[in-house]
Scaffold this active site. Structure first.
Site, PDB file in Angstrom:
ATOM      1  N   GLU B  58       0.913  -1.431   0.081  1.00  0.00           N
ATOM      2  CA  GLU B  58      -0.471  -0.236  -0.613  1.00  0.00           C
ATOM      3  C   GLU B  58       1.247   1.395  -0.177  1.00  0.00           C
ATOM      4  OE1 GLU B  58      -0.376  -2.522   1.893  1.00  0.00           O
ATOM      5  OE2 GLU B  58      -2.260  -3.527   1.037  1.00  0.00           O
ATOM      6  N   HIS B 128     -11.631  -5.829   8.850  1.00  0.00           N
ATOM      7  CA  HIS B 128     -13.197  -5.587   7.240  1.00  0.00           C
ATOM      8  C   HIS B 128     -13.763  -5.052   7.845  1.00  0.00           C
ATOM      9  CE1 HIS B 128     -10.072  -9.445   6.759  1.00  0.00           C
ATOM     10  NE2 HIS B 128     -10.613  -8.574   5.358  1.00  0.00           N
TER      11      HIS B 128
END
Lengths: 402, 321
Positions: B58, B128
């Site tokens: 990322e 999540h």
């Protein structure tokens, strides 16, 4: 990729294949004499002088800026060969992303001493509007991306810049993105990320690692265990070379070839330049706290990049003592002149504290700016610390208040 | 099927819907590229060069996007879940947010958009489900946008991509069982006069459901909802952009209704609700008839089995009202 199968369990731990250390490429020895088997690049006297003068400009700038008590100033000297040699091997419009010790690239490309001083002093001539600390240069005209203090962040950004160059029909096969970083910064995750992206996507990005032995007070032995930064290159499938960073001709030759491979392959190439940081990390550092003064003096004397190249030029009949004296005088005079001039130039307009955060001015910044205006109107002319500070600004704060 | 698979499927179906939005962006802007992990899976694109997978990094994707955008290309970086945005935090806060300012306005990365699914999906657990807009609102120079549904996304995403500032576009993961959506394109979704209910993202639907329960509670809840409250006219606002938020609409509404409740999935500490409450309190202090109230997620990581009780839903909304 199909790898061979073996029946004998064997571990490997060497990129050279035979367990030896990665060699350093060199052209000139410490006395400026080409070593056996070396191929001296074809350069003429004019070019040699340009290399030498730019190299000498760096310690001259250092002396004057450091003795001028510019706090936090990052010295450039003793790594002149890595920076000038690299700059000379690049195209003037290759996009450069640097760490903070690569001002030599800007100087090579024609950035003026006035421009240097403007940024260091943070006066209103600074294109960065006085917002950043010293040596955090940027110049769109010179394809030099603005320096930022966090280390290694520029590395994956360079992979993106390279990718943009590749996508542009006008610049593909003409330009590379070139990123500089130190051996300490190469410990950051961003180094790994950048190498991974530029090797895998791929993108034409040239990785130039300056290994100068120290990350502030951390010596290499405490920074990494592997065989330098170059040992990592093959881990990413990237063409790699290690070079004597104090030999400007070796640096120039190596970077030139690396750039050629980078352009042709459209993929990352890594050059590690071995050198030694003779100065302190910055004016806020006293390196004799963590290393022997004698070690530093020995290095200065026995392996000085400027001395080595001067001896080479003298051997060619391109330089003599008169030239040396004249250059020293001229450079010092020019730097002092720019320094003195910059001292008289006022700081940017106060309104520039609030501009360029966004493309437009949002409500919160507008309100905060107005709040400061109200405070200035009330206290600006009666509170002495503020009066004095306003006096240092180009417009005295007027553009903000009106 | 494991919960992780369910979460992945939810994200995947979200991506298929989003393919349209991205295709539009690509069609109109030749410089646009979209990249990230898991991005090129199972799709056919006009040109491979515009949409590609990146290695799993990322911080790399964010930095790469910044570099691309600095050269004037439209860069859309996809982070698989907002929960994984933290390796990119340095690049986003120290680099992207400050890019224009530190260059004196000579360099900019307005063409950068970071797109990431966010908020609870119902089966996501700790990693999540997070709402992370609060971590970014201190990064002046960035914009943070949160659409409440795919239809809003269709309108907000192109605007985010074209906006001349770097944008973090956090798209709520629509839960597996879709809600019936009251379609409205106005930011004030339901006008009212008694109380302003301000929220964004998935919470919009919980609030809307709460209002329905308030107005006509089912028999099980009827004893708990005083009849006098059932006729309350609550004004529901979807904030949509968090950084920089629409202060005018919110303050104007609160001046009329004199009461404000802010709802967000993210925890209370450091959440955006505190920021909004302080500003509204300053501007509407004399009009307010009650302190600004926040209904938020608890200040605990999102535990998988407890998700039903962790995020503000219809029940908690009514109770507090």
């Amino acid at each position: 990729m199909h790898s061979p199968v073996v029946s004998k369990l064997a571990f490997f731990n060497s990129v050279t294949g035979d367990g030896s250390k990665i060699p350093s490429y060199r052209v000139l020895d410490v006395f400026g004499t080409p070593i056996e088997g070396a191929e001296v690049p074809e350069i003429n006297e004019r070019f040699a002088r340009r290399l030498y003068e730019n190299m000498q400009l760096l310690p001259t700038l250092d002396d004057i800026l450091c003795s001028g008590q510019r706090q936090g100033k990052i010295p450039f000297y003793a790594q002149e060969a890595t920076v000038i040699g690299s700059a000379a091997a690049l195209a003037d419009d290759d996009e450069v992303l640097s760490q903070y010790r690569e001002t030599g690239v800007l100087l090579w490309r024609g950035f003026t001493l006035d421009g240097i001083m403007a940024q260091v002093f943070g006066n209103h001539e600074d294109s960065g509007k006085g917002r950043q600390i010293a040596v955090h240069y940027g110049s769109k005209q010179h394809h030099f991306h603005p320096v930022s203090s966090p280390l290694a962040t520029q590395i994956p950004q360079a992979a993106g810049v390279g990718f943009a160059l590749k996508r542009d029909p006008a610049r593909r096969s003409k330009n590379v993105a070139c990123v500089f970083f130190g051996e300490g910064a190469a410990s950051e995750g961003d180094f790994h990320a950048g190498m991974l992206l530029a090797s895998t996507l791929p993108s034409p990005t040239l990785f130039l690692a300056r290994n100068n032995g120290f990350a502030i007070s951390t010596p290499n032995s405490q920074q990494f265990y592997g065989d330098g930064i170059s040992a990592r290159g093959p881990g990413y499938g990237v063409d790699t070379v290690c070079v004597d960073g104090n030999d400007v001709l070796a640096v120039m030759t190596a970077v030139k070839e690396a750039r050629k491979r980078c352009l042709e392959g459209g993929r990352a190439v890594l050059v590690e330049m071995m050198t030694y940081r003779v100065g302190h990390h910055s004016t806020s550092d006293d390196s004799y706290v963590y290393r022997e003064r004698q070690e530093v003096e020995d290095r200065k004397k026995n392996n000085n990049p400027i001395t080595r190249f001067r001896l080479f030029m003298e051997s060619r009949g391109w330089w003599n003592e008169t030239d040396e004296k004249e250059l020293a005088f001229r450079l010092r005079r020019d730097v002092i002149k720019a320094f003195k001039r910059a001292e008289t130039i006022k700081k940017p307009d106060l309104k520039d504290m609030f501009t360029d955060v966004y493309a437009e001015e949002p409500w919160n910044i507008k309100e905060q700016r107005e709040e400061l205006v109200a405070l200035l109107k009330k206290y600006g002319q009666v509170w002495e610390p503020w009066q004095n500070e306003l006096g240092t600004l180009k417009d005295g704060g007027k553009k903000l208040v009106d | 099927m494991s919960n992780l698979t369910i979460a992945s499927l939810a994200a995947f179906s979200l991506r298929r819907r989003r393919a349209d939005d991205f295709s539009i962006a690509l069609a109109k802007d030749d410089s646009a590229v979209i990249f990230g992990e898991y991005i090129a899976f199972g799709r056919v694109f006009r040109c491979r060069e515009h949409v590609f997978n990146t290695p799993l990094t990322e911080q790399g994707s964010a930095g790469f996007g910044i570099g691309l955008a600095s050269m004037g290309h439209t860069a859309i970086a996809e982070i698989q879940f907002a929960d994984y945005i933290f390796p990119a935090f340095d690049q986003l806060v120290n680099e992207a947010a400050k890019f224009r300012y530190r260059s004196g306005g000579h360099f900019s990365i307005g063409r950068l958009t970071v797109h990431t699914p966010t908020m609870a999906v119902g089966h996501g657990g700790l990693y999540h489900s997070q709402s992370l807009e609060g971590f970014f609102i201190g990064a002046s120079g960035l914009k943070v946008v949160i659409p409440r549904c795919p239809i809003q996304c269709k309108g907000l995403l192109p605007s985010a991509i074209r906006n001349p500032n770097p944008v973090i576009f956090m798209e709520p993961q629509v839960p597996i069982d879709d809600f019936a959506l009251p379609l409205s394109s106005a930011k004030i979704l339901i006008p009212g006069s008694d109380l302003t209910l301000l929220t964004w993202g998935t919470s919009v639907y919980h609030c809307e459901a709460a209002l329905r329960l308030l107005n006509s509670p089912p028999p099980s809840l009827a004893p708990l909802v005083p009849p006098s409250l059932r006729s309350a006219k609550v004004e529901l606002i979807d904030l949509r952009t968090i950084l920089l938020w629409d202060i005018e609409t919110v303050v104007e509404s609160v001046r009329r209704t004199k009461r404000l409740v802010i709802v967000h999935e993210a925890g209370m500490m450091g959440g955006v609700g505190g920021e909004i409450a302080a500003e509204v309190g300053k501007r509407a202090f004399l009009r307010l008839e009650a302190p600004v109230r926040r209904i938020t997620g608890w200040d605990v990581p999102a535990a998988l089995q407890f998700e039903k009780f962790a995020m503000p839903d219809e029940i908690s909304n009514i109770l507090y009202e």
